[in-house]
Scaffold this motif. Structure first.
Motif, short mmCIF file in Angstrom:
data_model
loop_
_atom_site.label_atom_id
_atom_site.label_comp_id
_atom_site.label_asym_id
_atom_site.label_seq_id
_atom_site.Cartn_x
_atom_site.Cartn_y
_atom_site.Cartn_z
N PRO A 115 -0.75 1.97 -13.92
CA PRO A 115 -0.02 2.37 -12.72
C PRO A 115 0.53 1.13 -12.01
O PRO A 115 -0.09 0.07 -12.05
CB PRO A 115 -1.07 3.07 -11.86
N PRO A 116 1.69 1.27 -11.38
CA PRO A 116 2.25 0.13 -10.66
C PRO A 116 1.36 -0.29 -9.49
O PRO A 116 0.76 0.55 -8.81
CB PRO A 116 3.59 0.65 -10.13
N ALA A 117 1.29 -1.59 -9.27
CA ALA A 117 0.49 -2.11 -8.16
C ALA A 117 0.93 -1.51 -6.83
O ALA A 117 0.10 -1.22 -5.97
CB ALA A 117 0.60 -3.64 -8.12
N LYS A 118 2.23 -1.27 -6.67
CA LYS A 118 2.71 -0.72 -5.40
C LYS A 118 2.18 0.70 -5.16
O LYS A 118 1.95 1.08 -4.02
CB LYS A 118 4.24 -0.75 -5.31
N ALA A 119 1.94 1.46 -6.22
CA ALA A 119 1.37 2.81 -6.07
C ALA A 119 -0.10 2.72 -5.65
O ALA A 119 -0.57 3.49 -4.81
CB ALA A 119 1.51 3.60 -7.37
N ILE A 120 -0.81 1.77 -6.23
CA ILE A 120 -2.23 1.57 -5.87
C ILE A 120 -2.33 1.12 -4.42
O ILE A 120 -3.13 1.66 -3.65
CB ILE A 120 -2.89 0.54 -6.82
N TRP A 121 -1.51 0.15 -4.06
CA TRP A 121 -1.51 -0.36 -2.69
C TRP A 121 -1.17 0.75 -1.70
O TRP A 121 -1.83 0.92 -0.68
CB TRP A 121 -0.54 -1.53 -2.56
N PHE A 122 -0.16 1.55 -2.02
CA PHE A 122 0.23 2.65 -1.15
C PHE A 122 -0.93 3.63 -0.97
O PHE A 122 -1.24 4.03 0.16
CB PHE A 122 1.45 3.38 -1.73
N ALA A 123 -1.57 4.03 -2.05
CA ALA A 123 -2.66 5.00 -1.97
C ALA A 123 -3.81 4.47 -1.11
O ALA A 123 -4.33 5.18 -0.25
CB ALA A 123 -3.16 5.36 -3.36
N ILE A 124 -4.18 3.24 -1.33
CA ILE A 124 -5.30 2.67 -0.56
C ILE A 124 -4.93 2.54 0.91
O ILE A 124 -5.73 2.89 1.79
CB ILE A 124 -5.76 1.32 -1.16
N THR A 125 -3.73 2.07 1.20
CA THR A 125 -3.35 1.91 2.62
C THR A 125 -3.21 3.26 3.32
O THR A 125 -3.50 3.36 4.51
CB THR A 125 -2.08 1.06 2.79
N GLU A 126 -2.76 4.27 2.60
CA GLU A 126 -2.69 5.61 3.19
C GLU A 126 -4.11 6.10 3.53
O GLU A 126 -4.33 6.67 4.60
CB GLU A 126 -2.00 6.60 2.25
N LEU A 127 -5.04 5.89 2.63
CA LEU A 127 -6.43 6.29 2.90
C LEU A 127 -6.99 5.52 4.09
O LEU A 127 -7.69 6.09 4.93
CB LEU A 127 -7.30 6.08 1.66
N LEU A 128 -6.69 4.23 4.16
CA LEU A 128 -7.16 3.42 5.29
C LEU A 128 -6.59 3.93 6.61
O LEU A 128 -7.24 3.83 7.65
CB LEU A 128 -6.79 1.95 5.10
N ALA A 129 -5.38 4.49 6.56
CA ALA A 129 -4.74 5.03 7.76
C ALA A 129 -5.21 6.46 8.06
O ALA A 129 -4.75 7.07 9.02
CB ALA A 129 -3.23 4.99 7.60
#
Length: 181
Positions: A153-167
């Motif tokens: 998976p693209p790093a940007k998808a991983i980053w997006f998912a984690i930051t959404e969860l953090l929010a």
């Protein structure tokens, strides 16, 4: 404010998903400001703590009884479970083994390869994981909250998912975050 806790583990994998996680690059510095990494394949701590974690990430397919135990333990201990990568999401390339008999696969791997010493046998021990009859995706074993496909998976998808969860939001992955090469 306490940090969100994150654990990850790998099952039947090539480790490409772990490399994509590291490919968030300088965002790793930002990530550790908000997340405490409790257990990961790249740390000495291999199992999520009994007290649990906020986010659990599993990569890879479930191919043997040990991996099935790992998936069940992560699900039990993680508030949110992410299946990361095609092998975790669909079984991926690992499911190619599903077309063959388990015993034939083991004999080919341990006794019949061109480089195997004549007379070699399949190792048998209670300490060795037993192959499941079929390789399965993580959600065929346990409930998965978020699927992030890709190989890797693209790093940007991983980053997006984690930051959404953090929010405090459930990530909704859109086509612009994923690749279909």
């Amino acid at each position: 404010m306490s940090k969100v806790t994150l654990c990850s583990d790998w099952l039947d994998v090539c480790s490409g998903c772990e490399m994509s996680l590291l490919d968030i690059d300088e965002n790793i510095v930002e990530l550790v400001k908000h997340v405490q990494l409790l257990s990961m394949p790249i740390t000495d701590l291999k199992h999520p703590p009994e007290s649990g974690c906020d986010i659990g990430i599993l990569t890879g397919a479930v191919s043997n009884d040990h991996q099935e135990h790992v998936a069940r333990e992560m699900r039990e201990r993680a508030k949110v479970l992410i299946a990361l990568g095609d092998c975790a999401v669909t079984g991926g390339i690992c499911t190619m083994r599903n077309f063959f008999d388990v015993e034939k696969v083991l004999k080919r791997a341990y006794a019949q390869t061109e480089s195997t010493e004549e007379g070699s046998a399949v190792p048998r021990s209670p300490e060795i994981a037993k192959l499941n009859p079929q390789v399965r995706a993580v959600d065929q074993i346990v409930h998965v909250d978020i699927h992030i496909p890709g190989c890797p998976p693209p790093a940007k998808a991983i980053w997006f998912a984690i930051t959404e969860l953090l929010a405090g939001r459930t990530p909704v992955l859109t086509d612009d975050l994923l690749t279909y090469d």
